[in-house]
Design a protein around this motif. Structure first.
Motif, mmCIF file in Angstrom:
data_model
loop_
_atom_site.group_PDB
_atom_site.id
_atom_site.type_symbol
_atom_site.label_atom_id
_atom_site.label_comp_id
_atom_site.label_asym_id
_atom_site.label_seq_id
_atom_site.Cartn_x
_atom_site.Cartn_y
_atom_site.Cartn_z
ATOM 1 N N GLY A 188 0.823 -1.193 0.000
ATOM 2 C CA GLY A 188 0.000 0.000 0.000
ATOM 3 C C GLY A 188 0.859 1.245 0.000
ATOM 4 O O GLY A 188 1.994 1.242 0.512
ATOM 5 N N ALA A 189 0.340 2.318 -0.583
ATOM 6 C CA ALA A 189 1.101 3.562 -0.669
ATOM 7 C C ALA A 189 1.385 4.119 0.718
ATOM 8 O O ALA A 189 0.467 4.388 1.488
ATOM 9 C CB ALA A 189 0.324 4.581 -1.490
ATOM 10 N N GLY A 190 2.682 4.233 1.042
ATOM 11 C CA GLY A 190 3.084 4.779 2.333
ATOM 12 C C GLY A 190 3.193 3.760 3.444
ATOM 13 O O GLY A 190 3.468 4.136 4.588
ATOM 14 N N ALA A 191 2.982 2.471 3.146
ATOM 15 C CA ALA A 191 3.079 1.451 4.192
ATOM 16 C C ALA A 191 4.502 1.420 4.759
ATOM 17 O O ALA A 191 5.476 1.621 4.028
ATOM 18 C CB ALA A 191 2.704 0.083 3.639
ATOM 19 N N PRO A 192 4.650 1.171 6.068
ATOM 20 C CA PRO A 192 5.974 1.246 6.696
ATOM 21 C C PRO A 192 6.884 0.091 6.279
ATOM 22 O O PRO A 192 6.425 -0.998 5.921
ATOM 23 C CB PRO A 192 5.649 1.173 8.194
ATOM 24 N N GLY A 193 8.170 0.353 6.338
ATOM 25 C CA GLY A 193 9.152 -0.670 6.008
ATOM 26 C C GLY A 193 10.543 -0.066 5.942
ATOM 27 O O GLY A 193 10.742 1.105 6.265
ATOM 28 N N HIS A 194 11.506 -0.865 5.481
ATOM 29 C CA HIS A 194 12.877 -0.372 5.376
ATOM 30 C C HIS A 194 13.626 -1.184 4.326
ATOM 31 O O HIS A 194 13.254 -2.325 4.009
ATOM 32 C CB HIS A 194 13.599 -0.479 6.734
ATOM 33 N N TRP A 195 14.683 -0.592 3.813
ATOM 34 C CA TRP A 195 15.524 -1.269 2.827
ATOM 35 C C TRP A 195 16.581 -2.110 3.529
ATOM 36 O O TRP A 195 17.077 -1.738 4.587
ATOM 37 C CB TRP A 195 16.205 -0.252 1.909
ATOM 38 N N ALA A 196 16.903 -3.232 2.912
ATOM 39 C CA ALA A 196 17.953 -4.107 3.455
ATOM 40 C C ALA A 196 18.623 -4.826 2.295
ATOM 41 O O ALA A 196 18.013 -5.062 1.240
ATOM 42 C CB ALA A 196 17.363 -5.110 4.436
ATOM 43 N N LEU A 197 19.890 -5.152 2.497
ATOM 44 C CA LEU A 197 20.619 -5.982 1.529
ATOM 45 C C LEU A 197 20.532 -7.432 1.986
ATOM 46 O O LEU A 197 21.005 -7.789 3.062
ATOM 47 C CB LEU A 197 22.074 -5.529 1.426
ATOM 48 N N THR A 198 19.885 -8.259 1.185
ATOM 49 C CA THR A 198 19.700 -9.671 1.515
ATOM 50 C C THR A 198 20.439 -10.530 0.506
ATOM 51 O O THR A 198 21.153 -10.018 -0.359
ATOM 52 C CB THR A 198 18.201 -10.020 1.530
ATOM 53 N N SER A 199 20.229 -11.818 0.613
ATOM 54 C CA SER A 199 20.902 -12.745 -0.308
ATOM 55 C C SER A 199 20.458 -12.549 -1.751
ATOM 56 O O SER A 199 21.167 -12.945 -2.685
ATOM 57 C CB SER A 199 20.626 -14.192 0.121
ATOM 58 N N VAL A 200 19.301 -11.936 -1.939
ATOM 59 C CA VAL A 200 18.818 -11.703 -3.301
ATOM 60 C C VAL A 200 19.063 -10.258 -3.745
ATOM 61 O O VAL A 200 18.635 -9.862 -4.817
ATOM 62 C CB VAL A 200 17.312 -12.034 -3.409
ATOM 63 N N GLY A 201 19.758 -9.486 -2.908
ATOM 64 C CA GLY A 201 20.072 -8.114 -3.265
ATOM 65 C C GLY A 201 19.251 -7.113 -2.477
ATOM 66 O O GLY A 201 18.753 -7.406 -1.380
#
Length: 290
Positions: A188-201
């Motif tokens: 959803g537009a504006g839903a909370p979260g964060h960026w992370a570098l994982t095994s898939v990038g």
């Protein structure tokens, strides 16, 4: 523009809520019904707040305070304008689906125009820069550049729409900015979260919103108007059904109703009534047994 003041009731006593400057919404549903839109997402780090000032200026507000006997049970609180102008109510916020609007850009190939470009490929440069600012801490010492795909056999021809296919270049890796924007808004537009570098990038991790107030949550009291010269706040004694008592505003210029009995007096009345009933039962039993 000054806030209209609540009208003084022509009654000897009335609830504290009669002094409220703004409506109080106890639930998100109540707010949505009144405002025609859902309340903002709940912020568990901020006080619970069921009122909103339509014209906040950061000024202090008078509030009812049961611990402020020295000031007539009225104290002052300062609420920042941004906080005063919005409610903060526990519950679920429904993030609207993210949909990229159509574009007038066209995709062209070696034989000419292929068709309209997918809106899932284009975004504003400012939106691409916002993504760069978010992910930059994950790539220390590396430079992230925003470039357009160089013209090739297959390319885009742009029209009035200012969006372009922006590529975020990190070393030898390129990522379409709009693809990252859509990943960020998948819940959803504006839903909370964060960026992370994982095994898939590079991956957007969705953070489940907090929808319940913590045990020690503070609630911001509703602002009230100043008491008039013929008003005072008093606490009525408790009863069998409301042992905590009730706070009310009392008109000092009107005759007051007889105060209800205290809890102890009511218990004494009940005890006396039970004793009388028991005496009557004993008398009836003695007659029956005679």
């Amino acid at each position: 523009m000054s806030q209209p003041q609540p009208i003084q009731p022509n009654q000897p006593q009335y609830p504290i809520s009669t002094l409220y400057l703004f409506p109080l919404y106890a639930t998100r549903a109540a707010y949505q019904q009144a405002a025609g839109q859902q309340a903002p997402p709940f912020n568990a780090a901020a006080p619970i707040k069921g009122w909103t000032d339509p014209s906040p200026s950061g000024q202090p507000y008078n509030v009812f305070d049961p611990n402020a006997a020295a000031t007539g049970y009225i104290s002052q609180v300062t609420v920042p304008a941004a906080q005063a102008g919005s409610v903060n109510l526990p519950g679920v916020y429904n993030y609207p689906p993210y949909v990229a609007p159509p574009t007038d850009a066209m995709q062209v190939g070696p034989l000419g125009t292929i068709g309209p470009a997918s809106p899932d490929q284009v975004c504003l440069q400012s939106d691409a820069q916002a993504i760069v600012n978010e992910i930059a801490p994950l790539y220390p010492g590396q430079t992230i550049t925003i470039v357009q795909e160089p013209p090739g056999v297959y390319h885009y021809v742009y029209g009035v729409d200012p969006r372009r296919q922006w590529i975020l270049q990190i070393g030898n890796t390129g990522m379409v900015a709009q693809t990252l924007i859509e990943a960020k808004n998948a819940h959803g537009a504006g839903a909370p979260g964060h960026w992370a570098l994982t095994s898939v990038g590079l991956t957007w991790i969705y953070d489940t919103p907090v929808i319940s107030a913590p045990a020690n949550a503070v609630t911001l009291a509703v602002p009230v108007r100043a008491l008039l010269p013929n008003e005072k706040i008093v606490k009525l004694p408790g009863t069998l059904f409301n042992q905590a008592g009730t706070w009310v505003v009392e008109r000092t210029d009107l005759p007051q109703p007889q105060q209800p009995e205290t809890t102890d007096q009511q218990f004494a009345d009940v005890k006396a009534a039970l004793a009388a009933i028991q005496t009557s039962l004993n008398t009836i039993a003695a007659k029956v047994g005679a």
